[in-house]
Design an enzyme around this catalytic site. Structure first.
Site, mmCIF file in Angstrom:
data_model
loop_
_atom_site.group_PDB
_atom_site.id
_atom_site.type_symbol
_atom_site.label_atom_id
_atom_site.label_comp_id
_atom_site.label_asym_id
_atom_site.label_seq_id
_atom_site.Cartn_x
_atom_site.Cartn_y
_atom_site.Cartn_z
ATOM 1 N N HIS A 15 38.819 -12.959 30.053
ATOM 2 C CA HIS A 15 39.317 -12.485 28.651
ATOM 3 C C HIS A 15 40.658 -13.102 28.536
ATOM 4 C CE1 HIS A 15 41.283 -9.387 26.154
ATOM 5 N NE2 HIS A 15 40.097 -8.882 25.987
ATOM 6 N N ASP A 35 32.302 -5.654 27.641
ATOM 7 C CA ASP A 35 30.887 -5.912 26.955
ATOM 8 C C ASP A 35 29.836 -6.247 28.012
ATOM 9 O OD1 ASP A 35 31.819 -5.937 24.362
ATOM 10 O OD2 ASP A 35 32.419 -7.718 24.298
HETATM 11 N N1 ACO Z 1 32.136 -18.433 32.307
HETATM 12 C C1 ACO Z 1 32.553 -19.460 32.971
HETATM 13 N N2 ACO Z 1 33.710 -20.019 32.961
HETATM 14 C C2 ACO Z 1 34.680 -19.324 32.162
HETATM 15 C C3 ACO Z 1 34.164 -18.059 31.395
HETATM 16 C C4 ACO Z 1 32.943 -17.800 31.566
HETATM 17 N N3 ACO Z 1 32.815 -16.647 30.689
HETATM 18 N N4 ACO Z 1 35.480 -17.800 30.889
HETATM 19 C C5 ACO Z 1 36.272 -18.536 31.154
HETATM 20 N N5 ACO Z 1 35.919 -19.528 31.937
HETATM 21 C C6 ACO Z 1 36.532 -20.828 32.496
HETATM 22 C C7 ACO Z 1 36.898 -21.864 31.422
HETATM 23 O O1 ACO Z 1 35.966 -22.736 31.754
HETATM 24 C C8 ACO Z 1 38.291 -22.365 31.922
HETATM 25 O O2 ACO Z 1 37.837 -23.398 33.141
HETATM 26 P P1 ACO Z 1 39.009 -24.618 33.379
HETATM 27 O O3 ACO Z 1 40.384 -23.897 33.665
HETATM 28 O O4 ACO Z 1 38.306 -25.192 34.700
HETATM 29 O O5 ACO Z 1 38.766 -25.196 32.230
HETATM 30 C C9 ACO Z 1 39.096 -21.125 32.571
HETATM 31 O O6 ACO Z 1 37.842 -20.315 32.783
HETATM 32 C C10 ACO Z 1 39.944 -20.367 31.356
HETATM 33 O O7 ACO Z 1 39.036 -20.345 30.262
HETATM 34 P P2 ACO Z 1 39.643 -20.501 28.719
HETATM 35 O O8 ACO Z 1 38.152 -20.517 28.109
HETATM 36 O O9 ACO Z 1 40.645 -21.463 28.707
HETATM 37 O O10 ACO Z 1 40.152 -18.957 28.460
HETATM 38 P P3 ACO Z 1 40.269 -18.328 27.229
HETATM 39 O O11 ACO Z 1 41.583 -17.389 27.416
HETATM 40 O O12 ACO Z 1 40.491 -19.307 25.967
HETATM 41 O O13 ACO Z 1 38.812 -17.433 26.861
HETATM 42 C C11 ACO Z 1 37.213 -16.259 26.483
HETATM 43 C C12 ACO Z 1 38.597 -16.516 26.920
HETATM 44 C C13 ACO Z 1 36.761 -16.626 25.258
HETATM 45 C C14 ACO Z 1 36.912 -14.294 26.318
HETATM 46 C C15 ACO Z 1 36.243 -16.607 27.710
HETATM 47 O O14 ACO Z 1 36.759 -15.906 28.947
HETATM 48 C C16 ACO Z 1 34.769 -16.610 27.317
HETATM 49 O O15 ACO Z 1 34.260 -17.507 26.564
HETATM 50 N N6 ACO Z 1 34.246 -15.446 27.844
HETATM 51 C C17 ACO Z 1 32.773 -15.175 27.723
HETATM 52 C C18 ACO Z 1 32.553 -14.564 26.104
HETATM 53 C C19 ACO Z 1 33.058 -12.929 26.169
HETATM 54 O O16 ACO Z 1 32.637 -12.237 27.140
HETATM 55 N N7 ACO Z 1 33.903 -12.754 25.487
HETATM 56 C C20 ACO Z 1 34.234 -11.369 25.176
HETATM 57 C C21 ACO Z 1 35.688 -11.252 25.182
HETATM 58 S S1 ACO Z 1 36.245 -9.571 25.089
HETATM 59 C C22 ACO Z 1 36.017 -8.906 23.485
HETATM 60 O O17 ACO Z 1 35.877 -9.521 22.707
HETATM 61 C C23 ACO Z 1 35.885 -7.340 23.480
#
Ligand code: ACO
Length: 432
Positions: free
Chosen positions: A313, A371
Site C-alpha cells: 500500500h 483487498d
Molecule cells: N508484490 C511484489 N512486490 C511489490 C508489491 C507487490 N504487491 N508491492 C510493492 N512491491 C515492491 C515494488 O516492486 C518495490 O520494490 P523495489 O523497491 O525493489 O523496487 C517496492 O515494493 C515498493 O513498491 P512501489 O510500487 O514503489 O510502491 P507504491 O507505493 O508505488 O505502490 C501499490 C503501492 C500500487 C499498492 C503496490 O503495492 C501494488 O501494486 N500492490 C498490488 C496491487 C494492490 O493490491 N493494490 C491495492 C491497493 S489498496 C486499495 O486500492 C484499496
C-alpha cells in the site's frame, strides 16, 4: 489552517536570494510547507510525480497513519466504527462531521431509502450495453448519465442541490450496481424495497428474482455492510483525487463521481480485489498450496512482472487495519456458509504466512491490504469477481461526495492545474 512558528527556507545554489515559506500544522500528522509562492519567487516548480511528498488539499474527513496502521473517519477509529455502526451511520458521519443522534439517523435513513429508485428511462440506457460488458464500464456510463436524468440538482453553488445530489448518489449506487449485475445475467431488475436496510436492500436487489420470496441472510448482510464501511473513504487516494480534480472545473457531481469510478477501475487501486481473486484462482488451478513457494519466487523476480495482488500500500507501511477486520469477517462468512475449508481461503492464508516471514516483503514493508480478503468474502457471498470493483465504487461514493463538497466549500479552492518539467523538443520550424 494553523500557522506553525517554524518556517522553511530554500536557497538555490546559483547564488539567488533565500526564500522563506510558511509551515502549517495539521491536528495530527505531518506539517506542510506552503510553497504556493515558489514559482513567483524562483521561476521554478516542484517536481513530485505520484504525489509522494505533496499534500494536494486541506481536509478534515479521513486521517491515515500508515506507520501505526491507523485509519480514522472524522476522528473515529475504523475498528470502532466497523463494530458499533452501520454503513448509513458512517455515511452521515463522513458527510456531516459527526455521528447522527437517533432522530438524525431516522431522518437520514429515510432520505436515502426514498431515493433508491432510478428513473425508469435508465433501464433503457443500460439495455444499450452488451450483456458481457464489464460492470465497471457499465457503471462508469450509468453514473455519468445520472446528470442527464437528475439535472435539477446540478447547481454546485447551491448547498441544497449539493445535498440532494449526495443523497441521490448514495441511494442509487446500489440500485445501479445490482442492475448492472442482473443485466449481465439476463434476469429482470429487482426494484428496491423500503423496509430493508441499505445493505439488505442491495443484497435483495442482487440475488432475488420475482419468482419467489427472498430470505435475507443476516451474516451476509453484515459482512457486506462491513465491506462498505471499510471502503467508505480513504483520504486523498487516486480516485478521490480524481474526483476533486475533475470537480475542480465546476462540473456537476455526477460527472465528477463518474471520473472517480473510472479511476477506481485500475488494478493498482480498486481493481486489485478482482486481480487478487483471479491470482488466487489461477494459483489454485496450477497446483494450489504446493506451488505457493514457486509463485513467491516469481513475485520477487522483478523481470517476471508478477505482483502479489492484495499486498502493499502506498500509505500503510505497517499493516492495513481494514485487512485485519476483513480477515475476521472472512472467517465469519465462511463458517456461516459452511465453507471453512474453502481452498482459496487456505491459499490466501498460506501466501500471507510466507509473505510476512519473507525478507523481500518484510524489508519493503509489504502487508496484506483490505483487498486481500474482501475478494474471498464476496466470492463466498456469490458476487462474481467482475463485480468486486463496482461494490468498492458503491461504498466509496460517500467519500468521493464528501471530499468534493469539502473542496467546494474551501475558500482556497481553485481549479486543479499541475505544471510539468518539459523535456520535449524546443521550438522548431515545420520543414515542408
Ligand atoms: N508484490 C511484489 N512486490 C511489490 C508489491 C507487490 N504487491 N508491492 C510493492 N512491491 C515492491 C515494488 O516492486 C518495490 O520494490 P523495489 O523497491 O525493489 O523496487 C517496492 O515494493 C515498493 O513498491 P512501489 O510500487 O514503489 O510502491 P507504491 O507505493 O508505488 O505502490 C501499490 C503501492 C500500487 C499498492 C503496490 O503495492 C501494488 O501494486 N500492490 C498490488 C496491487 C494492490 O493490491 N493494490 C491495492 C491497493 S489498496 C486499495 O486500492 C484499496
Amino acid at each position: 489552517m494553523q500557522l506553525s512558528d517554524k518556517k522553511a527556507k530554500l536557497s538555490v545554489s546559483d547564488g539567488g536570494p533565500e526564500i522563506e515559506f510558511p509551515i502549517y500544522k495539521g491536528s495530527v500528522g505531518p506539517d506542510v510547507i506552503d510553497i504556493r509562492k515558489l514559482y513567483g519567487g524562483t521561476g521554478m516548480f516542484t517536481y513530485d510525480p505520484g504525489f509522494l511528498s505533496t499534500a494536494s488539499c486541506e481536509s478534515s474527513i479521513t486521517y491515515i497513519d500508515g506507520d501505526k496502521g491507523e485509519l480514522l473517519y472524522r476522528g473515529y477509529p475504523i475498528e470502532q466504527l466497523a463494530v458499533k455502526c452501520d454503513f448509513l451511520d458512517v455515511c452521515y458521519l463522513i458527510l456531516n462531521g459527526d455521528l447522527p443522534d437517533a432522530a438524525q439517523k431516522l431522518d437520514f435513513d429515510q432520505q436515502v431509502t426514498r431515493h433508491t429508485m432510478v428513473n425508469e428511462q435508465l433501464h433503457f440506457f443500460l439495455r444499450g450495453f452488451r450483456r458481457d460488458a464489464h460492470p465497471m464500464a457499465v457503471l462508469t456510463g450509468l453514473v455519468g448519465a445520472l446528470s442527464a436524468f437528475y439535472h435539477d440538482s446540478t447547481d454546485i453553488s447551491n448547498p441544497y442541490h449539493r445535498h440532494v445530489s449526495a443523497i441521490r448518489l448514495i441511494a442509487k449506487m446500489p440500485t445501479l450496481v445490482a442492475m448492472a449485475y442482473k443485466y449481465s445475467q439476463g434476469q429482470p431488475f429487482i426494484y428496491p424495497q423500503n423496509n430493508l436496510s441499505y445493505t439488505g436492500n442491495f443484497v435483495r436487489m442482487m440475488f432475488a428474482t420475482p419468482c419467489e420470496e427472498y430470505k435475507l441472510n443476516p451474516v451476509v448482510e453484515k459482512a457486506l455492510d462491513r465491506i462498505f464501511i471499510l471502503h467508505a473513504d480513504h483520504e486523498q487516494n487516486a480516485s478521490t483525487s480524481t474526483v476533486r480534480l475533475c470537480g475542480s472545473s465546476g462540473t456537476n457531481p455526477f460527472a465528477a463521481i463518474a471520473a472517480g469510478v473510472a479511476c477506481l477501475w485500475g488494478p493498482a487501486h480498486g481493481g486489485a480485489n478482482e486481480a487478487c481473486l483471479q491470482m488466487l484462482e489461477e494459483l489454485q488451478a496450477n497446483g494450489g498450496v504446493a506451488k505457493v513457494g514457486e509463485f513467491m519466487e516469481q513475485v520477487k523476480d522483478k523481470n517476471s512482472g508478477v505482483r502479489l495482488m492484495g499486498f502493499g500500500h502506498r500509505v500503510y507501511k505497517n499493516y492495513d487495519p481494514r485487512a485485519k477486520l476483513m480477515q475476521e469477517t472472512c472467517k465469519e462468512v465462511l463458517s456461516s456458509l459452511g465453507l471453512e475449508n474453502d481452498p482459496l481461503f487456505k491459499l490466501a492464508m498460506e501466501l500471507e504466512r510466507i509473505a510476512l516471514e519473507d525478507p523481500y516483503f518484510v524489508e519493503r514493508k509489504l502487508y496484506p491490504n483490505v483487498d486481500f480478503y474482501s475478494g474471498i468474502v464476496q466470492r463466498a457471498i456469490g458476487i462474481p469477481t467482475s463485480l468486486f470493483t463496482a461494490i468498492f465504487a458503491l461504498a466509496r461514493t460517500v467519500g468521493w461526495i464528501a471530499q468534493w463538497n469539502e473542496m467546494l466549500s474551501d475558500p482556497d479552492y481553485k481549479i486543479g492545474r499541475p505544471r510539468q518539467l518539459y523535456s520535449g523538443s524546443v521550438s522548431r520550424d515545420v520543414k515542408r
